[in-house]
Design a protein around this motif. Structure first.
Motif, short mmCIF file in Angstrom:
data_model
loop_
_atom_site.label_atom_id
_atom_site.label_comp_id
_atom_site.label_asym_id
_atom_site.label_seq_id
_atom_site.Cartn_x
_atom_site.Cartn_y
_atom_site.Cartn_z
N PRO A 51 25.46 6.22 -1.56
CA PRO A 51 24.12 5.66 -1.71
C PRO A 51 23.85 5.26 -3.16
N THR A 52 23.10 4.16 -3.32
CA THR A 52 22.74 3.72 -4.66
C THR A 52 21.62 4.57 -5.22
N CYS A 53 21.68 4.82 -6.54
CA CYS A 53 20.63 5.59 -7.19
C CYS A 53 19.70 4.69 -7.98
N THR A 54 19.67 3.41 -7.62
CA THR A 54 18.80 2.44 -8.27
C THR A 54 17.62 2.13 -7.36
N SER A 55 16.43 2.21 -7.92
CA SER A 55 15.23 1.91 -7.13
C SER A 55 15.04 0.41 -7.02
N LYS A 56 15.02 -0.11 -5.81
CA LYS A 56 14.84 -1.54 -5.59
C LYS A 56 13.44 -2.00 -5.93
N SER A 57 12.47 -1.07 -5.91
CA SER A 57 11.09 -1.46 -6.14
C SER A 57 10.66 -1.33 -7.59
N ALA A 58 11.56 -0.88 -8.48
CA ALA A 58 11.18 -0.66 -9.88
C ALA A 58 10.64 -1.94 -10.52
N SER A 59 11.26 -3.08 -10.20
CA SER A 59 10.85 -4.34 -10.82
C SER A 59 9.46 -4.79 -10.39
N SER A 60 8.96 -4.23 -9.29
CA SER A 60 7.65 -4.65 -8.79
C SER A 60 6.52 -3.72 -9.25
N VAL A 61 6.85 -2.72 -10.05
CA VAL A 61 5.83 -1.77 -10.52
C VAL A 61 5.11 -2.36 -11.72
N LYS A 62 3.91 -2.86 -11.49
CA LYS A 62 3.12 -3.48 -12.56
C LYS A 62 1.87 -2.66 -12.88
N THR A 63 1.34 -1.96 -11.87
CA THR A 63 0.10 -1.21 -12.05
C THR A 63 0.30 0.24 -11.61
N MET A 64 -0.68 1.07 -11.90
CA MET A 64 -0.62 2.46 -11.45
C MET A 64 -0.59 2.53 -9.92
N GLN A 65 -1.33 1.64 -9.28
CA GLN A 65 -1.33 1.60 -7.81
C GLN A 65 0.07 1.27 -7.28
N ASP A 66 0.74 0.32 -7.93
CA ASP A 66 2.11 0.00 -7.56
C ASP A 66 3.01 1.22 -7.71
N LEU A 67 2.81 1.96 -8.81
CA LEU A 67 3.64 3.13 -9.07
C LEU A 67 3.46 4.18 -7.99
N VAL A 68 2.21 4.47 -7.63
CA VAL A 68 1.94 5.47 -6.60
C VAL A 68 2.58 5.05 -5.28
N HIS A 69 2.44 3.77 -4.92
CA HIS A 69 3.04 3.27 -3.67
C HIS A 69 4.55 3.44 -3.70
N SER A 70 5.17 3.08 -4.82
CA SER A 70 6.63 3.16 -4.92
C SER A 70 7.12 4.60 -4.93
N LEU A 71 6.35 5.50 -5.55
CA LEU A 71 6.73 6.92 -5.54
C LEU A 71 6.69 7.48 -4.13
N ASN A 72 5.64 7.13 -3.38
CA ASN A 72 5.55 7.59 -1.99
C ASN A 72 6.74 7.07 -1.17
N GLU A 73 7.10 5.83 -1.42
CA GLU A 73 8.22 5.22 -0.70
C GLU A 73 9.54 5.90 -1.07
N ALA A 74 9.72 6.18 -2.37
CA ALA A 74 10.99 6.76 -2.84
C ALA A 74 11.18 8.19 -2.35
N MET A 75 10.10 8.96 -2.31
CA MET A 75 10.22 10.38 -1.96
C MET A 75 10.02 10.66 -0.49
N GLY A 76 9.43 9.70 0.22
CA GLY A 76 9.27 9.86 1.66
C GLY A 76 8.56 11.14 2.05
N SER A 77 9.07 11.79 3.09
CA SER A 77 8.42 12.99 3.63
C SER A 77 8.97 14.27 3.04
N THR A 78 9.93 14.16 2.11
CA THR A 78 10.59 15.37 1.62
C THR A 78 10.29 15.69 0.16
N GLY A 79 9.72 14.74 -0.60
CA GLY A 79 9.55 14.98 -2.02
C GLY A 79 10.89 14.84 -2.74
#
Length: 224
Positions: free
Chosen positions: A2-30
């Motif tokens: 598995p790749t350890c590169t976040s595909k959504s990192a380039s789209s993080v422009k605001t705090m709201q983007d960051l929160v959305h991407s963090l939820n996506e990256a960690m899913g249901s397990t943290g």
């Protein structure tokens, strides 16, 4: 592999983007024990460039008190995201993280991170001091050691964003001279009636909202 590169990192422009991407990256397990996910989350924290309009409404500081811990997002219970405001010259006690992952990003000002070894023979060994500046990202876990965060400036406050996974309410704080540990509360206040960011940022050197508006009755204030 598995790749350890976040595909959504380039789209993080605001705090709201960051929160959305963090939820996506960690899913249901943290974060759990997956170091690949830890790297992805660190990339996301790096990708966000601090903008005061994004976080000023959460940067509540109460004049004459110790640094504040304000809840930004509860991560569906798998992590939480806090904004801490550090008064001039303020620092945390030396503390652990109750087995959780800690990711920290400096949003404004400057902080110093002091890393300590776990106590042996009644003493704490300072291993290094790392200066953090705006947009710096640091990672901490009990497997690395203990740390203390402090604002070295006597003329300016600092604001930092902290991610803890899993969330926790109690940790251990340590006496630097003896290594003795005590249980300490480390809860955050959940803000209600948030002020508009432009108004909040204008208050008290830019890092405080009106306590009468921001402090809900019965809020828990951290003891570390």
């Amino acid at each position: 592999m598995p790749t350890c590169t976040s595909k959504s990192a380039s789209s993080v422009k605001t705090m709201q983007d960051l929160v959305h991407s963090l939820n996506e990256a960690m899913g249901s397990t943290g974060l759990g024990d997956d170091l690949c996910t830890v790297r992805k989350v660190k990339q996301l924290m790096h990708a966000y460039a601090s903008q005061s309009d994004d976080w000023a409404q959460h940067a509540v500081y109460h004049e004459g008190t110790r640094y504040t811990r304000n809840l930004v997002d509860d991560g569906n219970g798998k992590y939480n995201l806090l904004i801490l405001v550090w008064g001039e010259g303020q620092s945390s006690p030396i503390h652990d993280h109750a087995g959780s992952h800690c990711m920290m990003k400096l949003l404004a000002g400057e902080l110093d991170e002091q890393l300590f070894a776990w106590p042996q023979d009644g003493s704490l060994e300072l291993r290094r001091t790392t200066p953090l500046r705006t947009n710096s990202v640091a990672y901490m876990h009990d497997k690395i050691g203990l740390h203390r965060i402090g604002n070295p400036s006597l003329t300016a406050r600092a604001v930092s964003l902290h991610l803890y996974s899993p969330p926790y309410n109690m940790c251990k704080t340590f006496d630097e001279s003896t290594g003795a540990a005590v249980q300490s509360s480390c809860t955050a206040q959940k803000l209600t009636n948030l002020m508009p960011s432009s108004q909040a940022y204008a208050c008290s050197a830019g890092f405080a909202a009106d306590p009468a508006m921001a402090m809900p009755q019965g809020s828990a204030i951290t003891s570390i």
